[in-house]
Design a protein around this motif. Structure first.
Motif, PDB file in Angstrom:
ATOM      1  N   CYS A 197      68.112 -39.292  53.053  1.00  0.00           N
ATOM      2  CA  CYS A 197      69.288 -40.088  52.692  1.00  0.00           C
ATOM      3  C   CYS A 197      70.511 -39.455  53.352  1.00  0.00           C
ATOM      4  O   CYS A 197      70.858 -38.309  53.028  1.00  0.00           O
ATOM      5  N   CYS A 200      73.202 -38.293  50.761  1.00  0.00           N
ATOM      6  CA  CYS A 200      72.847 -37.089  50.008  1.00  0.00           C
ATOM      7  C   CYS A 200      72.667 -35.889  50.936  1.00  0.00           C
ATOM      8  O   CYS A 200      72.780 -34.748  50.502  1.00  0.00           O
ATOM      9  N   ARG A 205      65.235 -37.678  49.854  1.00  0.00           N
ATOM     10  CA  ARG A 205      65.352 -38.171  48.482  1.00  0.00           C
ATOM     11  C   ARG A 205      64.250 -39.185  48.197  1.00  0.00           C
ATOM     12  O   ARG A 205      63.725 -39.821  49.095  1.00  0.00           O
ATOM     13  N   CYS A 228      68.196 -45.304  47.177  1.00  0.00           N
ATOM     14  CA  CYS A 228      68.145 -43.858  46.924  1.00  0.00           C
ATOM     15  C   CYS A 228      68.226 -43.607  45.420  1.00  0.00           C
ATOM     16  O   CYS A 228      69.126 -44.101  44.747  1.00  0.00           O
ATOM     17  N   CYS A 240      71.777 -41.461  44.854  1.00  0.00           N
ATOM     18  CA  CYS A 240      73.147 -41.926  45.120  1.00  0.00           C
ATOM     19  C   CYS A 240      73.238 -43.456  45.226  1.00  0.00           C
ATOM     20  O   CYS A 240      74.313 -43.993  45.469  1.00  0.00           O
TER      21      CYS A 240
HETATM   22 ZN   LIG Z   1      71.193 -40.640  48.459  1.00  0.00          ZN
END
Ligand SMILES: [Zn+2]
Length: 276
Positions: free
Chosen positions: A44, A47, A51, A104, A107
Motif C-alpha cells: 500500500c 501505508c 498490507r 487497504c 488506511c
Molecule cells: Zn494502506
C-alpha cells in the motif's frame, strides 16, 4: 510472500479464502459472489508497506454460459477428484474479464484490478487511486513517479520498460541528494568519491555502492541495442524485478525513513522515561 498484484498471487489468495480446495467451492465461487471477504497482501503506497487488502468483485464476466459450463464440469468431476488436475487457470478463464476492488485494511486506500486476456494468457493489472507501486511517506514525488511507472510497466509484463524506470528512479534519488552530475554513472562515481572523502550522506555508508552500479548497468541493458540481441531482455524476468523491488524498498527506508523512525521511537521512549 504471495501478493495480489499479479495473477498467480490473486488466484492463490482467492483460493485460500475459499477454505477448502474443492470443485464445489470453486463452482460456487465462480457463480455467486466469489468468496466472502477474501483477502490478500499487497504493497500500500499510503501505508508505505505491505498490507492486507479486502478483495471484492465489482464486475464479473457476462459470459454466463462459460461459467455454467465450467460449474457443471466441476460438479460432475466430484469433490474427491484431484483438484490440481483441472485447476487453476481453466476455472478462472471463465472469470475473464472481470473487475475487482482492493481496500487497504489499514488506511482504506482503494485499488482496482482488472483480469483480462493478455498476449501471454490471463493477466492482471492493478490501477491505483494514488501513485502505485511502492513508496514510503517521505519519498520525494519525482522518485515516486518513476517507481510508479516501473510498477505499472511490470504489472503488464513490460519488464524492460520497468527496469529502465527503476534506473530513472535511482537517478532521481541521487539527484535529490545533490548529486547533480549529468548522467547516472557520474552521479554514482560522485557518491563513491564522497564516501571515500567522508562527505557522503549518512545513509550512503550503510549500503554497498556496487549495488547502485549494477542497477545502472542492468537499466542500461534494458534500453541499449546490446549488439542487436533482443533475447537478452528475457533475463529481465519476474525474479529479477522482485529482487530490484526489494532493493528499492530497502533504499527508500534507509534514505528517507530510518532517521524519522528512530526519532519517533526515541520520542516515545523519552515520554515514558520522563515519568520516572
Ligand atoms: Zn494502506
Amino acid at each position: 510472500m504471495t501478493t495480489i498484484d499479479n495473477i498467480d498471487g490473486f488466484f492463490s489468495s482467492i483460493l485460500r479464502a475459499s477454505g477448502q480446495f474443492t470443485h464445489q467451492t470453486v463452482y460456487h465461487a465462480t457463480k455467486i459472489k466469489l468468496i466472502q471477504n477474501p483477502t490478500g497482501n499487497m504493497h500500500c503506497p499510503k501505508c508505505g508497506d505491505t498490507r492486507k487488502m479486502i478483495i471484492s468483485s465489482l464486475y464479473l464476466s457476462t459470459n454466463n454460459e462459460a461459467l455454467d459450463q465450467m460449474g457443471l464440469y466441476l460438479l460432475n468431476k466430484g469433490i474427491t477428484d484431484s483438484f490440481d488436475e483441472i485447476f487453476p487457470k481453466k476455472v478462472f478463464a471463465a472469470l475473464t474479464p472481470s473487475l475487482w476492488n482492493y481496500t487497504c485494511n489499514q488506511c482504506d486506500s482503494v485499488f482496482n484490478s482488472v483480469i483480462y486476456h493478455g498476449p501471454t494468457g490471463i493477466s492482471l493489472v492493478v490501477l491505483s487511486s494514488t501513485y502505485g507501486g511502492f513508496s514510503t511517506p517521505n519519498t520525494p514525488e519525482s522518485v515516486y513517479y518513476y517507481l510508479d511507472q516501473a510498477n505499472k510497466a511490470h504489472l503488464i509484463g513490460a519488464n524492460s520498460a520497468a527496469m529502465a524506470m527503476y534506473r530513472a528512479a535511482l537517478e532521481h534519488i541521487l539527484f535529490n541528494q545533490n548529486f547533480t552530475q549529468k548522467m547516472l554513472g557520474p552521479k554514482i562515481k560522485a557518491l563513491n568519491d564522497a564516501i571515500m572523502a567522508r562527505t557522503a550522506p549518512k545513509w550512503a555508508n550503510e549500503l554497498n555502492p556496487k549495488i547502485l552500479e549494477l542497477i545502472n548497468k542492468i537499466g542500461n541493458g534494458a534500453i541499449h541495442p546490446n549488439d542487436g540481441d533482443v533475447k537478452l531482455q528475457s533475463k529481465l524476468d519476474t525474479e529479477l524485478l522482485k529482487n530490484v523491488t526489494i532493493l528499492f524498498k530497502v533504499l527508500l527506508f534507509v534514505i528517507y525513513e530510518a532517521d524519522n523512525k528512530m526519532d519517533s521511537m526515541i520520542k516515545a521512549l523519552v515520554d515514558v522515561s520522563d515519568v520516572f
